[in-house]
Design a protein around this motif. Sequence first.
Motif, PDB file in Angstrom:
ATOM      1  N   LEU A 175      11.255  10.216  13.083  1.00  0.00           N
ATOM      2  CA  LEU A 175      11.813  10.369  11.744  1.00  0.00           C
ATOM      3  C   LEU A 175      10.910   9.625  10.769  1.00  0.00           C
ATOM      4  N   ASP A 176      10.465  10.334   9.747  1.00  0.00           N
ATOM      5  CA  ASP A 176       9.589   9.741   8.741  1.00  0.00           C
ATOM      6  C   ASP A 176      10.219   9.939   7.374  1.00  0.00           C
ATOM      7  N   THR A 177      10.872   8.899   6.889  1.00  0.00           N
ATOM      8  CA  THR A 177      11.401   8.884   5.528  1.00  0.00           C
ATOM      9  C   THR A 177      10.803   7.694   4.789  1.00  0.00           C
ATOM     10  N   ALA A 178       9.546   7.379   5.155  1.00  0.00           N
ATOM     11  CA  ALA A 178       8.837   6.212   4.620  1.00  0.00           C
ATOM     12  C   ALA A 178       9.563   4.938   5.057  1.00  0.00           C
ATOM     13  N   CYS A 179       9.875   4.045   4.119  1.00  0.00           N
ATOM     14  CA  CYS A 179      10.352   2.711   4.495  1.00  0.00           C
ATOM     15  C   CYS A 179      11.793   2.679   4.997  1.00  0.00           C
ATOM     16  N   SER A 180      12.502   3.795   4.930  1.00  0.00           N
ATOM     17  CA  SER A 180      13.852   3.839   5.495  1.00  0.00           C
ATOM     18  C   SER A 180      13.875   4.555   6.846  1.00  0.00           C
ATOM     19  N   SER A 181      12.696   4.807   7.430  1.00  0.00           N
ATOM     20  CA  SER A 181      12.601   5.640   8.637  1.00  0.00           C
ATOM     21  C   SER A 181      13.431   5.121   9.796  1.00  0.00           C
ATOM     22  N   SER A 182      13.305   3.835  10.111  1.00  0.00           N
ATOM     23  CA  SER A 182      13.973   3.352  11.325  1.00  0.00           C
ATOM     24  C   SER A 182      15.485   3.252  11.154  1.00  0.00           C
ATOM     25  N   LEU A 183      15.967   3.022   9.935  1.00  0.00           N
ATOM     26  CA  LEU A 183      17.423   3.066   9.730  1.00  0.00           C
ATOM     27  C   LEU A 183      17.924   4.506   9.751  1.00  0.00           C
ATOM     28  N   ALA A 184      17.096   5.446   9.280  1.00  0.00           N
ATOM     29  CA  ALA A 184      17.460   6.860   9.425  1.00  0.00           C
ATOM     30  C   ALA A 184      17.508   7.233  10.903  1.00  0.00           C
ATOM     31  N   ALA A 185      16.632   6.637  11.709  1.00  0.00           N
ATOM     32  CA  ALA A 185      16.663   6.875  13.158  1.00  0.00           C
ATOM     33  C   ALA A 185      17.948   6.320  13.769  1.00  0.00           C
ATOM     34  N   VAL A 186      18.377   5.140  13.322  1.00  0.00           N
ATOM     35  CA  VAL A 186      19.645   4.575  13.805  1.00  0.00           C
ATOM     36  C   VAL A 186      20.791   5.508  13.454  1.00  0.00           C
ATOM     37  N   HIS A 187      20.814   5.985  12.218  1.00  0.00           N
ATOM     38  CA  HIS A 187      21.880   6.904  11.785  1.00  0.00           C
ATOM     39  C   HIS A 187      21.885   8.168  12.651  1.00  0.00           C
ATOM     40  N   SER A 188      20.721   8.726  12.911  1.00  0.00           N
ATOM     41  CA  SER A 188      20.646   9.942  13.730  1.00  0.00           C
ATOM     42  C   SER A 188      21.130   9.684  15.145  1.00  0.00           C
ATOM     43  N   ALA A 189      20.783   8.522  15.689  1.00  0.00           N
ATOM     44  CA  ALA A 189      21.221   8.180  17.036  1.00  0.00           C
ATOM     45  C   ALA A 189      22.739   8.024  17.098  1.00  0.00           C
ATOM     46  N   VAL A 190      23.308   7.382  16.084  1.00  0.00           N
ATOM     47  CA  VAL A 190      24.771   7.215  16.040  1.00  0.00           C
ATOM     48  C   VAL A 190      25.451   8.578  16.018  1.00  0.00           C
ATOM     49  N   GLN A 191      24.919   9.502  15.219  1.00  0.00           N
ATOM     50  CA  GLN A 191      25.511  10.836  15.165  1.00  0.00           C
ATOM     51  C   GLN A 191      25.405  11.552  16.513  1.00  0.00           C
TER      52      GLN A 191
END
Length: 653
Positions: A175-191
């Motif tokens: 997931l590449d959303t620049a500086c929010s990438s790894s929290l976006a990855a956490v969100h995707s994993a939770v889903q």
Amino acid sequence: MNRTDDVDARSVAVIGMACRLPGADGPDELWDLLRDGVDATSETPPDRYDVNALHSERPGPGMIGSRRGGYLGGMADFDAEFFEMSPTEALELDPQQRLLLMTAWDALEDAGRRPDELAGTRTGVFVGNARGDYLEIRFRQGLQTVTAAQLNNYRSLLPARLSYFLDLRGPSVVLDTACSSSLAAVHSAVQSLRAGESPLAIVAGVNLTLRPDEGVVMTQAGALAADGRSKFADAGADGHTPGDAVGVVVLKRLTDALADGDPIRAVIEGSAIGNDGRTSGSLLNPSRTGQVEVLRWAYEDAGVSPADVDYVEAHGSGSPVLDALEITALGEVLGEDRPSDRPLLVGSVKTNIGHAEAAGGIAGLIKTVLCLEHGQVPASLHLGTPTPEVPWGELPVLVPEKLHDLPDHGRPYRAGISGQGSSALNAHVVIRQADPRPHAATPAPDGKPYLLALSARTPEALVALRRSWAAYLGPEGPGTAHPLRDICYSAATRRQHHEHRLAVVGASHEEMAAAFDAAGEAPRRRSVPKKLAEAADRYRENGTVDWQALAGEPGRFVPLPRYPWQTKRYWPDDEREERTGDLADWVLREHARTSYDDDSTLVDVGIDSLAKLRIIVELSEQTGREVDPEELGGLRTVGALRGWIRAMEAHTP
């Protein structure tokens, strides 16, 4: 089902963590660094780029405005043998992939999840990443230097490499959303976990700054701190300093983690991501509206009142514009209905280690879990005069300038972690303190012996492991806090067993430690139960042991020493092993992934089609002859390859 049950059914447990950050090779070291208020940034090392040639206090085009950053020591170090790679393969592989492999293994050990038992499962891998510097460096050396090996360094291979090595069959995405990438990855994993798509998720953020390009861009944009320090919420904030980070968390549905007796370090109650859309007037400008919306969505998802949150790990990069906007948005959402005597604590790990860009969110999550475990919030550094852009008198917000105890409200602590990307993607994760661990089982009667089983991939690693266990079980070691039965049970059932093994039978921590400290062999006892003695012998001989039958009642998983990596440095600027002696032996040393004899097949020792392409190039360079790919492709065994190379060398003028 009441509301609490509903929240727990949707909640996700953080069952394991690991990291490699500037100044901290693991969560425990990170907490020491945070607690002591350490700034782990440093001057840019020469193996990244020549900062002397690029730095200018008044930078013009092509120049960089800071000499500092947050850098990992040993970023090129890797245990290639453990991960079944040849020296050549390791050298050509992006160090982001190498570090992710080792850090993910550490996180699984912290979680007590045996990697071999995950093979074939739908375990998901979600990686936040925005850099491919290693591949870009190779491209810049000229197209003549580019080989097929560079296919391994595309960013999509970051999670795929881990999924392949562990044989994980679930989602495997970057997931590449620049500086929010790894929290976006956490969100995707939770889903994914909530939907039942993945039974377990490995979530990572990876960022290594190997090139100066982004620093030059940020200098031109006025976003890079001249002194190389991120000064979150300070009147003198002038931008961020870049940082390295590799962080991994292991996530599992809370109900499953409780049922399986997993360690629970924190609980994710909810999360949200959202884009600013057109609310800021410009794509690259941050939006207060976008941040407020994502905060509200995250707490709605968590079923938590924002007023009950004790701490927020802010994006907190040190931007004079973004910091003020973020703090104001936090005050608007989390300050509503908040008692005046209980201000919201807000901090930023970036003041300690720099801004790790795509991995910054995972670094912030790991820090926040540690805060909840210790009941304290460390100081945010470099805060002298609070920025006048924030109406501090109107907002119930406090940025700690010293170690601050979290208040006791008779409930679990709660916290949030924020991330914002230049992609205009905002992310926020809501976590709570884990419930207290159940009381340890009643210790067994004095004098009852147990079997402690340890293993490693190599003899050298086993020696190092024995030493770490001697310290762990010794008088000042952390193992003394746990019953010996639980320690032995955890080592037997929650760690993968490798081919080089050691088994010790003892009845006390001191007895076990003495055995490891001496020779690593079982101490002489007057009476070792036959059942234990037979199991120890069988284990040392690489046999299978029924650990559950041996232990009887299940024990509790407790923290154990982690695997002792046997690393070597793999970096293109360093000299490769100089060719000495027989050319065939040299080729095999460089490309075989495992030990071998002449009857070993090339496939079994890891010499695949890609390795053969490398060998063709090397043999052409070494012999000055054109190498026939079809001849090499027809070889099947090590002995055949050895004979073919020697024949070629014999006919070389």
